[in-house]
Design a protein around this motif. Sequence first.
Motif: not given
Length: 319
Positions: A180-182, A174-175, A309-312, A153-161
Amino acid sequence: MRNMKPAHKLLFVLCPMLVLGFIYYSSGKLHLHVWGQKPLFDKQGFLLNLDTRLPPELVYKYGNLSEGACKPGYAAAKMSAIYPKFSKPASMFLDRNFKRLAKVTNFLPPFGFKTQERIIDVILSGTKNYGLGPDLDSLSCKRCIIVGNGGILSNKSLGSRIDEYDVVIRLNEAPVSGYTRDVGTKTTLRITYPEGAIQKTERYEKDSLFVFSAFKPLDFKWLRQMVFKEKLQGTEGFWKSVAHSVPRQPSEIRILNPYFIQEAAFQFIGLPQNNGLMGKGVSNMLTMKVFLTLHACHPVVGDSQNQNMNLSLPIIGAL
């Protein structure tokens, strides 16, 4: 036949038998092409040719739902279509009636709770709660997501999703803080075992359930000490250092139903039962969590079209 030599008679009898034997052998090796019948399932019971189209009954039930709607029962129904061995939904956590769970009664941890009934009774008498909580338990459709530990998930910015899901499941240590952004800020369940539990109390998120997954009998002794806030004793037998305390009230601690490890290991992965003893291949908890989400969670219409989302995400609600 009367004028045939004995050797010729023998060949006359053997040839048809050899031909039939070859056809029978080839039919198995070639998936019954000789007879015009192809096997539908592999040795583990999975559908050989996955059909991405919905079965008619699912089309009728879910076809008219708008995009973004939750689909109760869809994940389990779809799983049953490709894997008929998939059984009816099981309870996520053990409760005071756990001794009635026939499938796990006769197995030692991690596949059951044999020899641990008394201490589990004591622990459950202390926790007194056996569900996700009133708000989540009342939902007819739960959207779940498992956030793995692999760093994908690093650098994917999917935290809000991720935070949009009803149930966010995290594994072991898991930290979250600092990422949190990711990975998001929300943690509904943190599933772990003694050696995998967070050791620094300040790293625990607020308002999350501590979900215990046992891999050996000794693990239940550790959990009892955590539930009743006892001083940790008897650390021999753990393969690494373990947490000395869990900053959760007893009402915030659950015991994961070992049924999910059993099904994932014996049915889903196809590991040999080995007389109920733990073998190689079950230390990775992620496969077991797949089974958990298929039983307890439901996908969202439209998620399967979100390629990012599916790939990350290792496992998402739209399985």
